[in-house]
Design an enzyme around this catalytic site. Structure first.
Site, mmCIF file in Angstrom:
data_model
loop_
_atom_site.group_PDB
_atom_site.id
_atom_site.type_symbol
_atom_site.label_atom_id
_atom_site.label_comp_id
_atom_site.label_asym_id
_atom_site.label_seq_id
_atom_site.Cartn_x
_atom_site.Cartn_y
_atom_site.Cartn_z
ATOM 1 N N HIS A 1 25.156 6.150 0.490
ATOM 2 C CA HIS A 1 24.467 5.859 1.749
ATOM 3 C C HIS A 1 24.376 4.356 2.032
ATOM 4 O O HIS A 1 24.152 3.969 3.178
ATOM 5 C CB HIS A 1 23.080 6.495 1.734
ATOM 6 C CG HIS A 1 22.371 6.393 3.051
ATOM 7 N ND1 HIS A 1 22.961 6.788 4.236
ATOM 8 C CD2 HIS A 1 21.147 5.925 3.391
ATOM 9 C CE1 HIS A 1 22.100 6.571 5.238
ATOM 10 N NE2 HIS A 1 21.015 6.045 4.754
ATOM 11 N N HIS B 1 12.645 4.542 12.004
ATOM 12 C CA HIS B 1 13.431 3.523 12.707
ATOM 13 C C HIS B 1 13.354 3.807 14.202
ATOM 14 O O HIS B 1 13.510 4.953 14.618
ATOM 15 C CB HIS B 1 14.884 3.579 12.221
ATOM 16 C CG HIS B 1 15.701 2.390 12.643
ATOM 17 N ND1 HIS B 1 16.080 2.179 13.951
ATOM 18 C CD2 HIS B 1 16.197 1.343 11.925
ATOM 19 C CE1 HIS B 1 16.777 1.050 14.009
ATOM 20 N NE2 HIS B 1 16.870 0.530 12.798
ATOM 21 N N ARG C 1 19.077 -4.553 19.149
ATOM 22 C CA ARG C 1 17.961 -5.283 19.756
ATOM 23 C C ARG C 1 17.972 -6.745 19.325
ATOM 24 O O ARG C 1 17.663 -7.628 20.109
ATOM 25 C CB ARG C 1 16.625 -4.622 19.391
ATOM 26 C CG ARG C 1 16.371 -3.343 20.177
ATOM 27 C CD ARG C 1 15.184 -2.569 19.611
ATOM 28 N NE ARG C 1 15.499 -2.008 18.299
ATOM 29 C CZ ARG C 1 14.719 -2.082 17.221
ATOM 30 N NH1 ARG C 1 13.559 -2.673 17.301
ATOM 31 N NH2 ARG C 1 15.105 -1.555 16.083
#
Lengths: 664, 248
Positions: free
Chosen positions: A43, A257, A273
């Site tokens: 991951h 998140h 962002r």
């Protein structure tokens, strides 16, 4: 009985496990690494946006250093973090990134001269310095004072993981793929390795080691919707818990998140962002400045996630068949920027939503993302209660993140903790007390026990249960009752319902009666273990009657430093029990470098601890004295909270920067 | 909320368990109601949970980045997790990725193959002998920004194995390094941190199991889920190696 001997056993092949394995190998220790999947598929590869390290090369990073990074991390943690660990981390992060650069990570670099950026929805021109040309650049992330997140486009984790695994191959580290650790072998407070199961043949193998390290990542998959890979089921934490001896820390500290796509929950990086993307609502209105006028979209993750849910509750969400969502709008960044720096995001939008994010906004919703909690260890990465058991990366709680992790600090932590813990393990392995004298009788007991458990799962039973309905029920309880906003009533229900599921899970019968490769079988034993973790999370959340970082109680909105400036410690002393033991470990204010204060979001809701003010006054006067005497920032820091001597010697050095050059 | 009738998908899967000596490969068809936004990740999990819990397949990230779930979808190698069923006909055939060791059903051991390849091509930065250890306290070595971007381009490979499954050459030469391998060598060749000489690279890939084996059928590039420019990387390496030969 197959038994394999090694000096160090590492369980987990992501960034933390690989870095730890290469570190101990370099020190001359023999190492075997067990992994569910090929290491390059771990991951860690999903970390898109970047890794925090205070290099300060780019113009918006100027003036950055360990002190600023430390301050951001502690504030971000809502004062839950271990401040010594945070200091060790910020000092090592620049070294970690430079080491990775030498090993081949193609970090995106500073280009001298003008470039366009979007800041607060406006185009601005930034001018990079000549002398910074070619050094590693950084982007902006939430909750940080400086642009500190170093990256390779938006494939940072991928590049890091590949470089790391390649290095492990260069060092000829023995990697055993598709091996699942089933239990830890331990006796009298000493860990001796693990029983592992070959997922292809079903064979059980005992791995015996002087030191065992768990680096299996987080436990996000106890939630129905998570950005985590499907293997992030918390099995490392679970086998530690099942020893009855090792403890878990802060299991209720779960990060959501702000921007995972709806409905599948795949992440779009905070870099969206950070690079200037904005959040808008059903009317196309940018709402974050109303809630957080200063940091806006780049407030800390826990804050942005809560504000988004608040806004949806105010009726401003976009209705869809999958529930309400908001928009992440990156069209303002322009196609060129998106195709270069956010291309994974673009691919994800195209593949899963069928939209082009350079043209259209992305439907997003806060989604389970990160486990701040994990195996409780000291700063050396060793369990406080089970000698010879170590843990690093997301699997551990040594405790860098407290109750909220900053974006970019997790990939950074994987590598840094791997570096530091490897040295401590190697030191331990060089001492006589690391030598073990375990009997084959004891090894056999552990192997037989696992064998018996697996066979029992296959046995015919009355009112037999199947693993999938139990797992879905658990996932939904966690979503509905142990989510972003929590309250006593829901949490109590969650604990009761999960307990019921755990009892039922003891009656699972696997229909396909084979102990070889059998997905039904591994789903069966994993759901039993996941339920234990879910109960630890829910129970910890129920008993923590305050709000801190990502743990937000609607019925207890204050951060209560008086009663809860502590770590939740969970253990499972008796396997027949259906509830864990929950205790608390105090966090001492008197030794802090940065005593608890206001985080700067919304209104101050702190119930202060009397020691906070005492310590702050002490620090202020000490600092004033030292500065008057001409002390530099290192001397001041050293006087406030000495930590450097606890670092492995090879990582004690200062970090060079453009404006903090070393004398040659 | 939608009232339109969903399609019924007929998903045919080539099933075989090599662990069981008496087992024979067979195609099994499952009927499944399609859902909005359904991917093969969702469909296969549905089939496993509802029809046959023993069905084997590999998903990890389910987001198209880890390369675990490559399989033949209607005969073409691709990543299953990001394949939307809405883009396929209602009859779908799935088979395990060829060329790799079969674990069972749709699960193949690509990891072992890739590890062998990486070992053989030594896909890591080679420093010069006697070069001193890096001092990570000091400023990092500089690199031209454009070069870093170029290296990242080739570094985007996820070792999914689709290019190997789509390769014609490898059918005739089982030791062929494939596009995945040649792209990796090209990646290190342009990286100034790797101190290997052209002669070193020639030793690795200067033969027909390497860059001279490729027949330029371009299957690799057609199926690469990351859209890597594999053919131009192979061509680049071939030019480099030919020049090397001429120098001799």
């Amino acid at each position: 009985m197959r038994v394999a001997y090694t000096d160090v056993l590492v369980i987990g092949g992501g960034l933390a496990g690989l870095r730890c394995a290469t570190g101990v190998k370099e020190r001359g220790q023999d190492v075997i690494l067990l992994t569910l999947v090929p290491p390059k598929r771990s991951h860690s590869a999903a970390a898109q946006g970047g890794m925090q390290a205070s290099l300060g090369n780019s113009i918006k990073g100027e003036g950055d250093n360990e002190d600023v990074h430390f301050g951001d991390t502690i504030k971000g943690s809502d004062w839950g973090a271990d401040q010594e660990v945070a200091r060790m981390f910020v000092n090592t992060a620049p070294k970690a990134i430079r080491e990775l650069a030498a090993w081949g990570v193609p970090w995106t670099r500073v280009h001298r001269g003008d470039h366009q950026a979007i800041i607060n929805a406006k185009k601005v021109t930034l001018t990079e310095k000549d002398e910074a040309h070619g050094l590693i650049t950084a982007r902006d992330f939430g909750g940080t004072k400086k642009w500190r997140t170093c990256y390779t486009s938006d494939g940072t984790g991928h590049s890091m993981l590949y470089a790391m695994d390649n290095r492990a191959q260069e060092q000829e580290i023995k990697v055993h793929e598709r091996m699942e650790a089933m239990s830890l072998i331990h006796h009298d407070g000493r860990c001796y390795g693990a029983v592992a199961r070959n997922l292809m043949t079903g064979e059980l193998v005992a791995y015996i080691a002087k030191a065992t390290t768990i680096a299996t990542g987080g436990y996000g998959r106890i939630y129905a919707v998570s950005t985590n890979a499907v293997i992030c089921q918390g099995m490392g934490q679970a086998i530690a818990l099942e020893t009855g001896v090792a403890t878990l820390g802060n299991m209720e500290a779960i990060q959501f998140h702000p921007t995972a796509i709806v409905p599948v929950g795949i992440l779009t990086t905070e870099g969206c962002r950070g690079d200037g993307g904005i959040l808008t609502d059903v009317d196309g209105y940018r709402f974050m400045p109303d809630y957080e006028p200063e940091k806006k979209e780049l407030a800390s993750r826990d804050v942005v996630s809560r504000r988004m849910i608040e806004h949806i509750r105010n009726g401003k969400g976009v209705k869809s068949r999958y529930g309400d969502h908001l928009w992440l709008d990156i069209t303002i960044l322009g196609r060129e920027h998106i195709e270069k720096n956010l291309r994974e995001v673009k691919e994800i939008c195209e593949s899963f939503l069928g939209i082009d994010p350079a043209e259209k906004p992305i439907p997003v919703r806060p989604t389970q993302h990160y486990s701040m909690g994990g195996i409780r260890t000291d700063y050396k990465g060793e369990s406080q209660t089970l000698k010879g058991l170590y843990s690093c990366g997301e699997a551990a709680c040594w405790d860098l993140h407290g109750f909220n992790r900053l974006g970019g600090n997790s990939v950074s932590e994987t590598v840094v903790s791997g570096m530091l813990v490897a040295e401590h393990i190697a030191d331990f392995c060089e001492t006589p007390e690391s030598e073990i004298d375990i009997s084959t009788k004891l090894i056999k007991e552990f192997v037989d026990k696992e064998q018996a458990k697996l066979e029992y799962l296959l046995e015919p039973k009355q009112n037999a249960e199947s693993p999938y309905p139990l797992r879905h029920a658990m996932e939904n309880i966690m979503m509905d009752k142990v989510g972003i906003f929590r309250n006593g009533k829901d949490l109590q229900e969650a604990v009761d319902e999960l307990e019921e599921l755990l009892i039922r899970s003891r009656n699972i019968e696997v229909k396909h009666k084979t102990l070889t490769a059998n997905p039904e079988l591994f789903n069966a034993y994993r759901v039993q273990r996941m339920l234990k973790l879910a109960i630890c999370v829910a129970k910890g959340a129920l008993e923590r009657t305050e709000s801190r970082g990502a743990h937000a109680r609607e019925d207890y909105p204050e951060r209560n430093d008086k009663e809860f400036l502590n770590r939740t410690i969970t253990s499972w002393p008796d396997e027949n029990q259906t509830m864990p033991k929950v205790e608390y470990e105090p966090i001492e204010i008197k030794s802090m470098e940065m005593p608890p204060g206001f985080r700067g979001y919304g209104k101050d809701m702190t119930i202060p601890h009397p020691d906070s003010k005492i310590r702050q006054d002490e620090i202020d006067s000490l600092r004033e004295d030292l500065e008057a005497k001409g002390a530099d920032r290192f001397e001041v820091q050293d006087a406030l909270m000495e930590y450097r001597s606890k670092l492995p010697e090879c990582y004690q050095g200062k970090n060079e920067r453009l404006w903090e050059k070393f004398d040659d | 909320m939608t009232n339109e009738t969903q399609r019924i998908l007929k998903i045919s899967i080539l099933r075989y368990n090599p662990q069981v000596p008496e087992d024979k490969p067979e195609v099994v068809t499952y009927e499944l109601e399609e859902a909005d936004g359904m991917t093969l990740f969702i469909a296969l999990n549905d089939i496993r949970e509802r029809f046959d819990e023993s069905l084997k397949f590999d998903f990890v990230c389910r987001a198209g980045i880890c390369g675990s779930c490559s399989m033949l979808v209607n005969g073409k190698p691709t990543l299953a997790c990001r394949t939307l069923t809405s883009k396929l006909d209602d009859e779908i055939s799935l088979a395990p990725l060829p060329m790799f060791e079969l674990i069972g059903d749709l699960s193949v051991f690509t990891g072992k193959w890739m590890r062998g390849l990486n070992e053989r091509l030594e896909t890591w930065i080679h420093t010069k002998e006697g070069e001193k250890k890096i001092d990570a306290d000091r400023l990092e070595e500089r690199m031209e920004p454009a070069l870093a971007d170029e290296i990242y381009e080739t570094d985007r490979c996820i070792e999914c194995g689709c290019c190997v499954a789509g390769c014609g050459t490898i059918l005739m030469r089982e030791d062929f390094a494939g596009a995945v391998g040649l792209n990796k060598v090209a990646r290190y060749k342009i990286d100034p941190r790797d101190k290997r000489s052209d002669a070193d690279y020639y030793d690795l890939i200067g033969d027909e199991d390497g860059v001279f084996g490729c027949m330029s059928l371009m299957g690799c590039e057609d199926v690469c889920p990351k859209d890597l420019p594999l053919q131009s990387k192979i061509a680049y390496m071939r030019r480099q190696m030919v020049m090397m030969k001429d120098d001799e």
